[in-house]
Design an enzyme around this catalytic site. Structure first.
Site, mmCIF file in Angstrom:
data_model
loop_
_atom_site.group_PDB
_atom_site.id
_atom_site.type_symbol
_atom_site.label_atom_id
_atom_site.label_comp_id
_atom_site.label_asym_id
_atom_site.label_seq_id
_atom_site.Cartn_x
_atom_site.Cartn_y
_atom_site.Cartn_z
ATOM 1 N N LYS A 83 0.825 -1.214 0.000
ATOM 2 C CA LYS A 83 0.000 0.000 0.000
ATOM 3 C C LYS A 83 0.860 1.265 0.000
ATOM 4 O O LYS A 83 0.423 2.305 -0.464
ATOM 5 C CB LYS A 83 -0.969 -0.023 1.169
HETATM 6 C C1 LIG Z 1 -4.423 -4.589 1.066
HETATM 7 C C2 LIG Z 1 -3.655 -5.866 0.996
HETATM 8 C C3 LIG Z 1 -4.007 -6.913 0.098
HETATM 9 C C4 LIG Z 1 -5.240 -6.830 -0.789
HETATM 10 O O1 LIG Z 1 -5.119 -5.880 -1.814
HETATM 11 P P1 LIG Z 1 -6.433 -5.333 -2.583
HETATM 12 O O2 LIG Z 1 -5.969 -4.185 -3.372
HETATM 13 O O3 LIG Z 1 -7.408 -4.948 -1.500
HETATM 14 O O4 LIG Z 1 -6.939 -6.461 -3.420
HETATM 15 C C5 LIG Z 1 -3.214 -8.034 0.037
HETATM 16 N N1 LIG Z 1 -2.132 -8.177 0.846
HETATM 17 C C6 LIG Z 1 -1.766 -7.220 1.719
HETATM 18 C C7 LIG Z 1 -0.574 -7.455 2.590
HETATM 19 C C8 LIG Z 1 -2.505 -6.031 1.830
HETATM 20 O O5 LIG Z 1 -2.129 -5.084 2.718
#
Ligand SMILES: *Cc1c(COP(=O)(O)O)cnc(C)c1O
Length: 469
Positions: free
Chosen positions: A113
């Site tokens: 993120k």
């Molecule tokens: C947010 C997240 C996901 C999922 O990603 P999306 O964009 O919601 O599909 C997967 N793994 C981790 C570690 C995350 O923080």
């Protein structure tokens, strides 16, 4: 480049206009009116670019209302080696044969993120500065999103963050990550309750339109288009690293929850990037896997949403999914609106008639992984190759193995580092994950957090006192 709504009810708007908004006024999501196309020659000319320059090239196609010299400054500020543990920003780490990890977790909070949030922090500050406006980000977190937002917005002018978290329910590492931030514009609020109650407070305050306007409330949730656009960059980056010439195909596997990450892969493919397959991996919460297998989308209620050992993928409905469905139904906003109305009425919608197109036209396939798969995958990779991966990435590796094809590189998106999820690592290999050197002393730093009862009135008072107006 202008943006319209997936439900057809918004006049075209520029990137900077949709940047600070959540849902479109008609309840849909903002999407580009038409996708920019990148031809093979342009793509080849990008091979030698550093990450920040590639980000500029890709994002300039989406943020066409920001002057190029300004945008280049923003991408260089977002993707500077000092903020990332790898000088390349996104390293590619071979696993074996055709499979490799796309290392998206080298940022300050050890999860993918950061890739989008770091850009969002820069572009928020820039657009707010231009408009002489301020924004107060109000959110609730059970871990990942909140910390990525705080690290991206700390010290930024014109913006403050108010992040609610459930008191005593995050790991010591997660608490230390968030609460050790001492920046005056970052406010951690721990409430005596669970995540859903914290989320309810956010919904109540943001739903009070007068209060929302007066306090200049905003959000940084995963439906924000700038986040999707910033994530498109690393699909291009991964393709450029895994190939040596034009037209070669690459497949990507994406551990998925809200469908944000893999949606960016779909956009990259739509721009002309030679992507063979987009492999969607879920954990036991398999709403999306079920859709790509059957054509039926049937979100679950809270009682059927399981708490798993890949918690960031524990979702019941996928907030970005509507953007893909819009493309699937030929960018017909009326059809999207009707499908979501049907879902509100019956709890699901049925696109079984389109099922075969999901793979043939869009390259999507899907698979599911369980707790035992996760532990087994982590253990096997560690024992055979000395490579330690986090539980979410393990779901990806597990599912990717089914779809590897001869001669086609398979990049699995590494969505977090193992240090974030040490309990599961301990369970898999009998010892905790190593903490990156620069974070070793994190848990002993002084912490700054406001603890209060789970009461919207108290949070409201706190905002009245501390919001940037
Ligand atoms: C947010 C997240 C996901 C999922 O990603 P999306 O964009 O919601 O599909 C997967 N793994 C981790 C570690 C995350 O923080």
């Amino acid at each position: 480049m202008n943006y319209v709504s997936t439900r057809g009810g918004m006049a075209p708007q520029a990137f900077s206009d949709i940047l600070l908004e959540g849902l479109a006024p008609d309840g849909g999501l903002a999407v580009p009116q038409e996708l920019p196309r990148i031809d093979a020659a342009t793509l080849e000319s990008w091979r030698g670019l550093a990450y920040a320059d590639l980000a500029f090239e890709v994002l300039s196609r989406f943020a066409s209302d920001i002057p190029p010299e300004d945008l280049r400054r923003l991408t260089h500020a977002a993707y500077r080696p000092a903020s990332f543990k790898s000088a390349e920003i996104v390293p590619v780490k071979p696993i074996d044969g055709a499979m490799a990890l796309l290392g998206l977790s080298e940022g300050p909070t050890l999860a993918f993120k950061d890739m989008a949030m770091q850009f969002l922090g820069q572009v928020f500050e820039y657009v707010l500065g231009k408009r002489g406006a301020t924004l107060n980000i109000l959110g609730a977190t059970s871990g990942d999103t909140g910390s990525a937002a705080e690290y991206a917005l700390r010290g930024k002018k014109g913006v403050a963050v108010f992040m609610l978290s459930p008191y005593g329910r995050m790991s010591a590492f997660q608490r230390a990550q968030m609460y050790s931030l001492q920046d005056e514009n970052i406010h951690n609020i721990a409430v005596h309750g669970v995540f859903d109650q914290a989320q309810d407070i956010v919904k109540a305050l943001a739903g009070d339109l007068d209060f929302k306007r007066r306090m200049r409330l905003g959000a940084v949730n995963s439906i924000n288009w700038a986040r999707i656009a910033a994530q498109v960059v690393y699909y291009f980056w991964g393709w450029l690293r895994a190939t040596s010439g034009p037209g070669q195909q690459v497949s990507f596997t994406v551990p998925s929850g809200n469908f944000g990450n893999i949606l960016s892969g779909h956009i990259a493919r739509g721009m002309g990037l030679p992507v063979r397959r987009l492999v969607l991996a879920t954990n036991e919460n398999n709403v999306l896997e079920e859709f790509f297998r059957t054509g039926i989308y049937s979100p679950r209620g809270p009682e059927q949403t399981y708490a798993t050992s890949s918690p960031s993928m524990d979702i019941s409905r996928a907030s970005n999914f509507e953007r893909f469905i819009y493309d699937l139904v030929g960018r017909d906003g009326h059809r999207v609106k009707a499908l979501w109305a049907e879902m509100a009425r019956t709890g699901r919608f049925d696109l079984t008639a389109e099922r075969s197109r999901l793979e043939s036209e869009f390259g999507f396939v899907a698979g599911e992984s369980s707790h035992e798969d996760r532990l087994g995958t982590i253990r096997t990779l560690f024992e055979s190759r000395g490579l330690l991966i986090d539980p979410h990435t393990a779901d990806g590796v597990k599912v990717a193995a089914r779809f590897v094809e001869p001669g086609i590189p398979m990049l699995v998106l590494e969505t977090a580092l193992p240090a974030k999820f040490s309990e599961t690592i301990q369970q898999a290999i009998g010892r905790p994950a190593p903490v990156p050197a620069d974070l070793a002393g994190l848990e002993s730093l002084p912490q700054r957090v406001e603890v209060m009862d789970c009461d919207a009135k108290l949070v409201r008072d706190f905002l009245e006192k501390h919001a940037k107006l």
